[in-house]
Design a protein around this motif. Structure first.
Motif, PDB file in Angstrom:
ATOM      1  N   GLU B  41      -6.233 -28.367  15.765  1.00  0.00           N
ATOM      2  CA  GLU B  41      -6.757 -27.044  16.090  1.00  0.00           C
ATOM      3  C   GLU B  41      -7.206 -26.298  14.852  1.00  0.00           C
ATOM      4  O   GLU B  41      -6.582 -26.384  13.802  1.00  0.00           O
ATOM      5  N   ALA B  42      -8.277 -25.555  15.034  1.00  0.00           N
ATOM      6  CA  ALA B  42      -8.773 -24.724  13.939  1.00  0.00           C
ATOM      7  C   ALA B  42      -8.580 -23.260  14.302  1.00  0.00           C
ATOM      8  O   ALA B  42      -8.912 -22.840  15.415  1.00  0.00           O
ATOM      9  N   LEU B  43      -7.996 -22.503  13.375  1.00  0.00           N
ATOM     10  CA  LEU B  43      -7.869 -21.061  13.564  1.00  0.00           C
ATOM     11  C   LEU B  43      -8.939 -20.410  12.716  1.00  0.00           C
ATOM     12  O   LEU B  43      -8.966 -20.591  11.498  1.00  0.00           O
ATOM     13  N   MET B  44      -9.799 -19.655  13.359  1.00  0.00           N
ATOM     14  CA  MET B  44     -10.913 -19.039  12.638  1.00  0.00           C
ATOM     15  C   MET B  44     -10.847 -17.525  12.751  1.00  0.00           C
ATOM     16  O   MET B  44     -10.142 -16.977  13.588  1.00  0.00           O
ATOM     17  N   GLY B  45     -11.589 -16.900  11.911  1.00  0.00           N
ATOM     18  CA  GLY B  45     -11.646 -15.444  11.971  1.00  0.00           C
ATOM     19  C   GLY B  45     -12.029 -14.879  10.632  1.00  0.00           C
ATOM     20  O   GLY B  45     -11.904 -15.556   9.609  1.00  0.00           O
ATOM     21  N   PRO B  46     -12.435 -13.619  10.610  1.00  0.00           N
ATOM     22  CA  PRO B  46     -12.819 -13.000   9.330  1.00  0.00           C
ATOM     23  C   PRO B  46     -11.593 -12.716   8.468  1.00  0.00           C
ATOM     24  O   PRO B  46     -10.463 -12.808   8.946  1.00  0.00           O
ATOM     25  N   SER B  47     -11.841 -12.353   7.219  1.00  0.00           N
ATOM     26  CA  SER B  47     -10.748 -12.008   6.322  1.00  0.00           C
ATOM     27  C   SER B  47      -9.936 -10.868   6.923  1.00  0.00           C
ATOM     28  O   SER B  47     -10.501  -9.910   7.463  1.00  0.00           O
ATOM     29  N   ASP B 173      -4.336 -24.715   5.021  1.00  0.00           N
ATOM     30  CA  ASP B 173      -4.908 -23.382   4.834  1.00  0.00           C
ATOM     31  C   ASP B 173      -6.182 -23.506   3.995  1.00  0.00           C
ATOM     32  O   ASP B 173      -6.116 -23.725   2.795  1.00  0.00           O
ATOM     33  N   GLU B 174      -7.319 -23.368   4.661  1.00  0.00           N
ATOM     34  CA  GLU B 174      -8.625 -23.496   3.999  1.00  0.00           C
ATOM     35  C   GLU B 174      -8.703 -24.764   3.150  1.00  0.00           C
ATOM     36  O   GLU B 174      -8.978 -24.694   1.939  1.00  0.00           O
ATOM     37  N   PRO B 175      -8.478 -25.936   3.722  1.00  0.00           N
ATOM     38  CA  PRO B 175      -8.399 -27.155   2.900  1.00  0.00           C
ATOM     39  C   PRO B 175      -9.708 -27.533   2.221  1.00  0.00           C
ATOM     40  O   PRO B 175      -9.702 -28.295   1.252  1.00  0.00           O
ATOM     41  N   THR B 176     -10.813 -26.965   2.712  1.00  0.00           N
ATOM     42  CA  THR B 176     -12.112 -27.310   2.093  1.00  0.00           C
ATOM     43  C   THR B 176     -12.703 -26.130   1.322  1.00  0.00           C
ATOM     44  O   THR B 176     -13.815 -26.205   0.810  1.00  0.00           O
ATOM     45  N   GLY B 177     -11.939 -25.053   1.261  1.00  0.00           N
ATOM     46  CA  GLY B 177     -12.443 -23.803   0.669  1.00  0.00           C
ATOM     47  C   GLY B 177     -12.822 -23.913  -0.788  1.00  0.00           C
ATOM     48  O   GLY B 177     -13.633 -23.125  -1.287  1.00  0.00           O
ATOM     49  N   VAL B 205      -6.508 -23.552   9.133  1.00  0.00           N
ATOM     50  CA  VAL B 205      -7.157 -22.243   9.043  1.00  0.00           C
ATOM     51  C   VAL B 205      -8.444 -22.422   8.253  1.00  0.00           C
ATOM     52  O   VAL B 205      -8.445 -23.062   7.196  1.00  0.00           O
ATOM     53  N   THR B 206      -9.505 -21.881   8.760  1.00  0.00           N
ATOM     54  CA  THR B 206     -10.778 -21.954   8.023  1.00  0.00           C
ATOM     55  C   THR B 206     -11.700 -20.825   8.474  1.00  0.00           C
ATOM     56  O   THR B 206     -11.558 -20.309   9.581  1.00  0.00           O
ATOM     57  N   ALA B 209     -17.378 -22.476   9.784  1.00  0.00           N
ATOM     58  CA  ALA B 209     -17.638 -22.963  11.139  1.00  0.00           C
ATOM     59  C   ALA B 209     -17.860 -24.472  11.168  1.00  0.00           C
ATOM     60  O   ALA B 209     -17.429 -25.167  12.096  1.00  0.00           O
ATOM     61  N   HIS B 210     -18.465 -24.971  10.103  1.00  0.00           N
ATOM     62  CA  HIS B 210     -18.725 -26.415  10.041  1.00  0.00           C
ATOM     63  C   HIS B 210     -17.415 -27.185   9.955  1.00  0.00           C
ATOM     64  O   HIS B 210     -17.215 -28.200  10.624  1.00  0.00           O
ATOM     65  N   ALA B 211     -16.496 -26.651   9.125  1.00  0.00           N
ATOM     66  CA  ALA B 211     -15.193 -27.308   8.991  1.00  0.00           C
ATOM     67  C   ALA B 211     -14.459 -27.265  10.328  1.00  0.00           C
ATOM     68  O   ALA B 211     -13.804 -28.243  10.727  1.00  0.00           O
ATOM     69  N   ALA B 212     -14.573 -26.134  11.009  1.00  0.00           N
ATOM     70  CA  ALA B 212     -13.855 -25.963  12.273  1.00  0.00           C
ATOM     71  C   ALA B 212     -14.323 -26.976  13.320  1.00  0.00           C
ATOM     72  O   ALA B 212     -13.560 -27.359  14.219  1.00  0.00           O
ATOM     73  N   GLU B 213     -15.566 -27.435  13.186  1.00  0.00           N
ATOM     74  CA  GLU B 213     -16.104 -28.404  14.159  1.00  0.00           C
ATOM     75  C   GLU B 213     -15.350 -29.729  14.122  1.00  0.00           C
ATOM     76  O   GLU B 213     -15.362 -30.489  15.098  1.00  0.00           O
TER      77      GLU B 213
END
Lengths: 383, 227
Positions: B41-47, B173-177, B205-206, B209-213
Motif C-alpha cells: 500500500e502507498a500512503l500519499m498526500g501533501p506535506s 518512508d519516501e524510499p525513492t525521495g 509513504v510517498t 504519484a509514479h512511485a505510488a503506482e
C-alpha cells in the motif's frame, strides 16, 4: 560484529581528523598530568626523607637572614635537645653555573652525628681535622668524578672569593638528598670572611630526644629568642624542606590546582567531541532505535566511544611519558634538583585508568541525551 | 501478490495530537484503516497531511493520542516504550528516505545490525545477511562502505537490512525521495518483487504519484483524514 566493535569504529574511523585531534589533546593532557604528578611525588618524597626527630631553626625574617653563632650553643641547653649542628648555604659556582649542587659550610663533628653521615671512602677524622677538607655525596662524586684528594675550586657569590676544597670523604646517609650534597668546615668559611660577616650561621639543625616532643622543643627555641634582635622560626625538617624546595608552598598548591584543571580540560574536550559527533548522527541513532535498539544500547555504545578515546589518549600519553620523564629527570638531576624524578609505572596505570574514567564521565551527558531522544524527532533530523 | 484477506493492520478511530508551543495540532483524526496481509500500500498526500505520522504509528515508533491500533496481532498502543522496541525488532523492517546506514560499517555489517538484537549465532547471522544482500543484488558489494556505494545501492542495502530479520511488515518512508529516476525504478521494482514473490506486506509513504503506482493500493491523506 558487536556493539563494542561499532563503538571502536565510531571512535576512530568516523571522523579521523577529529578523533586524532581529540586523542592528541588527551595525550598532551595525560602527559602533563603524569609530569606534574611525578614532579609533585618527587617533591614530597624528598621532604618525606627528612628525619622525624630533626627540627630546623632559621631567622624569623627570612632564610637569607643569618643568626648569631651563639644561638647554637643556647639551643643545646633546651630540655629534650640531644644534638645541635649549624650550617650556611654557600652556593657559589663550580666551573660553570649549570654545575649546580648543594654546598653547605657546617660544623663537622655535630653535622656527621645529626645527619647520620656514613663514609663510603675516606675517614671521619680527616674531615674533622682538615681545615679545607670537604665531603661529597656518592651521586655527586659519581657525576663529577670526584676522588679523594681532588681539589674542588668554587667561585663564591654569596661569599665572594676563590675558594678551594680538598675531597677527604665520599659519603652517604639514609637521607637520599645527602648523596647530592657537599659539606665543608664552617670554620674555614668563617676565617675567610670580613669581620662584619663573621660568626653568623644560616640554620641550626637540632635532634630532639623524642619526636613527639618536637612541638614543645620548637616552641621552646622560638620562645628563647623572642623579642631579641634576631627572632627565630623553628619547624620540623620536613616542613622546612617543602617550602625551601618549592620556593613557596603556593607553587605546590598551584601545581595541584593545575593538575585538576588539566583533567577538567580533558573531560570538556572529550565531552565536546562526543556531543558534536552525536549531534551529527542523530538520525542514525534514531534509525537504530527504530530498528529495535534500546536506549541502553545507545547509552553503552556512546559511553564506550568516550571511554575508548580517553583510554587511548591516556595510554599514548603514558607511553610518551616514559622517555619524556627520563629525559627531564636527567636534566633536573644535572641541575641538582629532584634527582629522584623518573617514570613510575603506578602513575602510568593511574593515568590510563583516570583518562578512561574521564572519557566515561565526559560521555555520560551526551550519551544520556542521545539515549533519551525521541525516535521520531531523531529521524526527522537529517543532515 | 494477492492478499489473503486477513488484516495485518487494524486501525480504529485513531487520533494523533501534537502540542507545539502550547498549541494543540491535530495531525490525524478519526483514522479507520485495515491493511491486508501481503498488501503493498502507498500512503500519499501533501506535506503535513499526516502520512508519515500514520506510518510511524503503524511502525510503533510513535504512540497514538486516542484510538486503537493493532498491528501484527498486537495492540501497539498498549505497549510500553521498551516493549514496542522489542516488538519492532520482531515485526517491522524500516526503509528510510536517506537510508540511515552507519558509514563506519560495510554493507554486510549494516545489514547485520537488526540481527544483533536476536539470539542467532554469528554463522547464522552471516548466512541470513548474505541471503538478504543476494536478494537485493549486492552480493558483490558486501565489503563496501556506504561511501563506496551509489544512492541506489545504499537504498538496496537498507532494503536488505529491512528484510534480514524477516519482519511481518516493511515500512518505507519516501524510499525513492533521494534517488534519481533510474535508481528509484530499481528500488520500486525490488519492493514489488519482495511483495509479489516473498509475500511481504509493504506500507510506503510517498508523494511521488509514479512511485505510488508500484503499490497495489493507493490511499490519500489530507489534513489528517483519509480521503
Amino acid at each position: 560484529m558487536t556493539l563494542t566493535g561499532i563503538a571502536l569504529r565510531n571512535a576512530y574511523l568516523r571522523n579521523g581528523t577529529r578523533s586524532f585531534l581529540t586523542v592528541a589533546g588527551t595525550v598532551i593532557a595525560a602527559l602533563a598530568f603524569i609530569f606534574l604528578r611525578t614532579v609533585l611525588s618527587a617533591w614530597f618524597a624528598q621532604s618525606e626523607a627528612s628525619a622525624s626527630d630533626r627540627v630546623v631553626t632559621r631567622n624569623a625574617i627570612s632564610i637569607t637572614s643569618p643568626l648569631p653563632l651563639a644561638y647554637a650553643e643556647k639551643v643545646k641547653q633546651i630540655p629534650g635537645v640531644t644534638k645541635v649542628t649549624y650550617s650556611n648555604w654557600f652556593q657559589g659556582v663550580y666551573k660553570d653555573p649549570k654545575n649546580f649542587f648543594a654546598r653547605f659550610a657546617t660544623e663537622p663533628e655535630s653535622a656527621l652525628d645529626v645527619f647520620g653521615i656514613r663514609f663510603v671512602q675516606g675517614k671521619r677524622e680527616d674531615f674533622l681535622h682538615e681545615r679545607q677538607g670537604c665531603i661529597v655525596g656518592t651521586e655527586l662524586a659519581k657525576k663529577y668524578g670526584f676522588k679523594l684528594g681532588d681539589i674542588i675550586p668554587i667561585q663564591g657569590d654569596i661569599y665572594p672569593g676563590d675558594w678551594a676544597f680538598k675531597v677527604v670523604g665520599i659519603i652517604e646517609a639514609d637521607d637520599a638528598s645527602i648523596s647530592n650534597t657537599m659539606y665543608f668546615q664552617w670554620a674555614y668559611l668563617n676565617e675567610g670572611l670580613p669581620d662584619r660577616r663573621k660568626n653568623q650561621i644560616g640554620i641550626i639543625t637540632t635532634t630532639v630526644q623524642n619526636p613527639n616532643d618536637s612541638p614543645k622543643v620548637i616552641k621552646a627555641i622560638d620562645d628563647l629568642f623572642a623579642n631579641s634582635d634576631n627572632e627565630t622560626h623553628t619547624e620540623t625538617e620536613k616542613s622546612f624542606r617543602l617550602p625551601l624546595l618549592a620556593g613557596s608552598s603556593v607553587v605546590l598548591d598551584a601545581l595541584l590546582v593545575v593538575r585538576v584543571v588539566i583533567l577538567a580540560i580533558m573531560a570538556l574536550s572529550l565531552g565536546n567531541t562526543l556531543a558534536m559527533g552525536l549531534r551529527e548522527r542523530t538520525s542514525e541513532l534514531g534509525a537504530m532505535r527504530a530498528i529495535g535498539f534500546l536506549p541502553k544500547h545507545i547509552l553503552s555504545l556512546t559511553i564506550s566511544e568516550g571511554t575508548l578515546l580517553g583510554l587511548t589518549g591516556g595510554l599514548l600519553g603514558t607511553l610518551l611519558a616514559v622517555p619524556f620523564l627520563n629525559g627531564v629527570g636527567k636534566i633536573m638531576s644535572q641541575m641538582g634538583f629532584l634527582s629522584n624524578l623518573h617514570f613510575q609505572p603506578v602513575t602510568g596505570v593511574v593515568s590510563v585508568l583516570l583518562a578512561g574514567f574521564i572519557g566515561f564521565l565526559a560521555s555520560l551527558a551526551p550519551a544520556l541525551a542521545a539515549s533519551k531522544m525521541d525516535v521520531v524527532t531523531a529521524l526527522r533530523r537529517q543532515e | 501478490m494477492t492478499t489473503n484477506g486477513k488484516s495485518i493492520v487494524e486501525i480504529r478511530n485513531l487520533r494523533k495530537v501534537y502540542t507545539r508551543d502550547r498549541q494543540e495540532v491535530v495531525v490525524l483524526d478519526g483514522i479507520n484503516l485495515d491493511i491486508a496481509e501481503g498488501a503493498f500500500e502507498a500512503l500519499m498526500g501533501p506535506s503535513g497531511s499526516g502520512k508519515s505520522t500514520l506510518l510511524n504509528l503503524i511502525a510503533g515508533i510513535d504512540a497514538p493520542t486516542a484510538g486503537t491500533l493493532r498491528v501484527a496481532g498486537e495492540d501497539v498502543s498498549q505497549l510500553s516504550e521498551g516493549q514496542r522496541a522489542a516488538w519492532r525488532a520482531r515485526h517491522i523492517g524500516f526503509i528510510f528516505q536517506f537510508y540511515n546506514l552507519l558509514p563506519v560499517l560495510s554493507a554486510e555489517e549494516n545489514v547485520e545490525m537488526p540481527l544483533l538484537l536476536t539470539s542467532l549465532s554469528g554463522a547464522e547471522r552471516k548466512k541470513r545477511v548474505h541471503t538478504a544482500l543476494g536478494l537485493v543484488g549486492l552480493s558483490d558489494r558486501m565489503d563496501h562502505t556506504p561511501k563506496q556505494l551509489s544512492g541506489g545501492q545504499q537504498q538496496r542495502v537498507a532494503i536488505a537490512r529491512a528484510l534480514v530479520a524477516d519482519p511481518t511488515i516493511i515500512v518505507a518512508d519516501e524510499p525513492t525521495g533521494d534517488l534519481d529516476r533510474k535508481s528509484a525504478e530499481e528500488v520500486l521494482q525490488l519492493l514489488t518483487t519482495l511483495n509479489k514473490t516473498m509475500g511481504k506486506t509493504i506500507v510506503m509513504v510517498t508523494h511521488d504519484a509514479h512511485a505510488a503506482e508500484a503499490a497495489t493500493v493507493q490511499r490519500r491523506l489530507d489534513k489528517g483524514v483519509l480521503t
